[in-house]
Design an enzyme around this catalytic site. Structure first.
Site, PDB file in Angstrom:
ATOM      1  N   HIS A  18       0.815  -1.212   0.000  1.00 10.50           N
ATOM      2  CA  HIS A  18       0.000   0.000   0.000  1.00 10.50           C
ATOM      3  C   HIS A  18       0.855   1.272   0.000  1.00 10.50           C
ATOM      4  CE1 HIS A  18      -3.666   2.121   0.096  1.00 10.50           C
ATOM      5  NE2 HIS A  18      -4.365   1.287   0.834  1.00 10.50           N
ATOM      6  N   ASP A  23      -2.509   2.295  -4.369  1.00 12.58           N
ATOM      7  CA  ASP A  23      -3.748   2.505  -3.616  1.00 12.58           C
ATOM      8  C   ASP A  23      -4.782   1.446  -3.991  1.00 12.58           C
ATOM      9  OD1 ASP A  23      -2.798   4.745  -2.266  1.00 12.58           O
ATOM     10  OD2 ASP A  23      -3.351   6.085  -3.912  1.00 12.58           O
TER      11      ASP A  23
END
Length: 382
Positions: A355, A359
């Site tokens: 992450h 995204d």
């Protein structure tokens, strides 16, 4: 003049290696290019060659110990040279054959006589050497004395010493992976068209004497999706994102020596059958032993548990890569087709991603693209 034998780095993700077996011993004469020691790193067995001809003056790591990249494993000296006593801080100017041994551990202000190897082992096991009785000349503590002391005082340490080299490497890599702030997305995919296309390839590939597997097709489906979402073809290292042009996909499977992830290079340029031939070649290589180049330069990974009872799972990223997909087992699911109740084949596909780099929404679109390719496998070789 002394020559140091260093632990080299094979691939960006390599930080250390386990000493598996020394092929020489202190005092042996070696030639440049002779194999000195077998090491294991990132699930690779490799042998380090002698950088120069001479004599093995000192071995600094025992079998089973872990050394970091760039550390000195051994010292090669000339045939007529000798190493000074470890406690001598200076080399006699009158004897040019002697050299100074580089320090490999923090010096302890002790009157205790102890070999460098034993001191290093004591430090690793957190043992107070003043409590150990030496059995060497003049009471000198040997590495066997440290091992014996540790065995008598800590059974748990004995168990840790007996962990195999490959298990240590896997444990280290999985610990690194677990530190990544990752997210896993899971989706269900219908496999009916995928399975039909695999049956078509059976007849087409008969002349090549290769039977297609789902893995062959899946790697090409994944490669095509990466072409559209190149951020997944990246490494995250030292707070930098490096994206590559070549799509090199590693596929994880359980081998005799443990979990291995050989890499298929340039999958974006390979057809399904070329990918299949590479996988079959790796199956042959597994029997004789992988080499470092078989595991290097991977940019993305796939792990397949379709032959097990697992429906879906959270695969662990292979750092410094930023993503991995996992495939669960195939299930029968009832569905309505033109008013008729039929069974269809489905499986769950999991995408775990870093992450810090990607995204959630683009990751979801990437997963959608993979599933699109699985649903329309006839076009992935086009």
């Amino acid at each position: 003049m002394a020559t140091n034998v260093y632990l080299p780095q094979w691939g960006m993700g390599m930080n250390d290696a386990t000493i598996i077996k020394w092929l020489t011993k202190e005092g042996d004469l070696v030639k440049k290019g002779d194999q000195l020691v077998e090491v294991e790193s990132s699930k690779v067995n490799a042998e380090i060659e002698s950088p120069e001809s001479g004599k093995i003056g000192k071995i600094l790591y025992e079998e089973g110990q872990v050394a970091k990249v760039g550390e000195i494993l051994a010292i090669i000296i000339g045939e007529n040279e000798t190493l000074p006593d470890e406690n001598n801080s200076e080399v006699s100017k009158e004897d040019n054959s002697e050299i100074k041994l580089p320090s490999t551990s923090k010096k302890i202000k002790e009157t205790v006589q102890i070999t460098p190897r034993a001191r290093k082992l004591a430090k690793e096991l957190n043992i107070d050497i003043s409590l150990v009785k030496g059995t060497g000349p003049n009471g000198r503590i040997l590495d066997d004395d440290i091992k014996s002391f540790n065995s008598d005082n800590s059974k748990s340490s004995e168990i840790a010493e007996n962990i195999s080299g490959i298990r240590k490497v896997i444990a280290t890599r999985m610990t690194q992976s677990n530190e990544i702030p990752s997210v896993t997305l899971v989706s269900k995919v219908v496999l009916d068209k995928f399975n039909e296309h695999q049956k078509i390839l059976i007849s087409e590939w008969r002349k090549d004497k290769i039977r297609p597997t789902s893995q062959d097709l899946l790697i090409k489906c994944l490669s095509n999706a990466i072409k559209k979402y190149p951020v997944f073809n990246s490494h995250y290292l030292n707070n930098e994102i490096k994206t590559f042009d070549d799509i090199n996909i590693g596929y994880a499977f359980a081998a005799k020596q443990g979990l291995v992830v050989p890499v298929i290079k340039n999958t974006e340029k390979k057809s399904i059958i070329e990918i299949a031939k590479t996988i079959r070649e790796y199956s042959k290589i597994e029997k004789t032993g992988f080499k470092p180049e078989h595991f290097s330069d991977g940019t993305f990974s796939i792990t397949n548990l379709s032959s097990t009872v697992v429906d879906y799972f959270d695969p662990l990223i292979n750092p410094p890569q930023v993503g991995i997909i996992g495939i669960g087992r195939t299930l029968n699911e009832p569905s309505i087709d033109q008013g008729e109740l039929k069974d269809r084949k489905v499986a769950h596909i999991s995408l775990t991603f870093d992450h810090r780099v990607v995204d959630g929404f683009p990751a979801a679109k990437f997963l959608e693209e993979i599933i699109k390719n699985i649903n329309e496998p006839s076009i992935i070789d086009g």
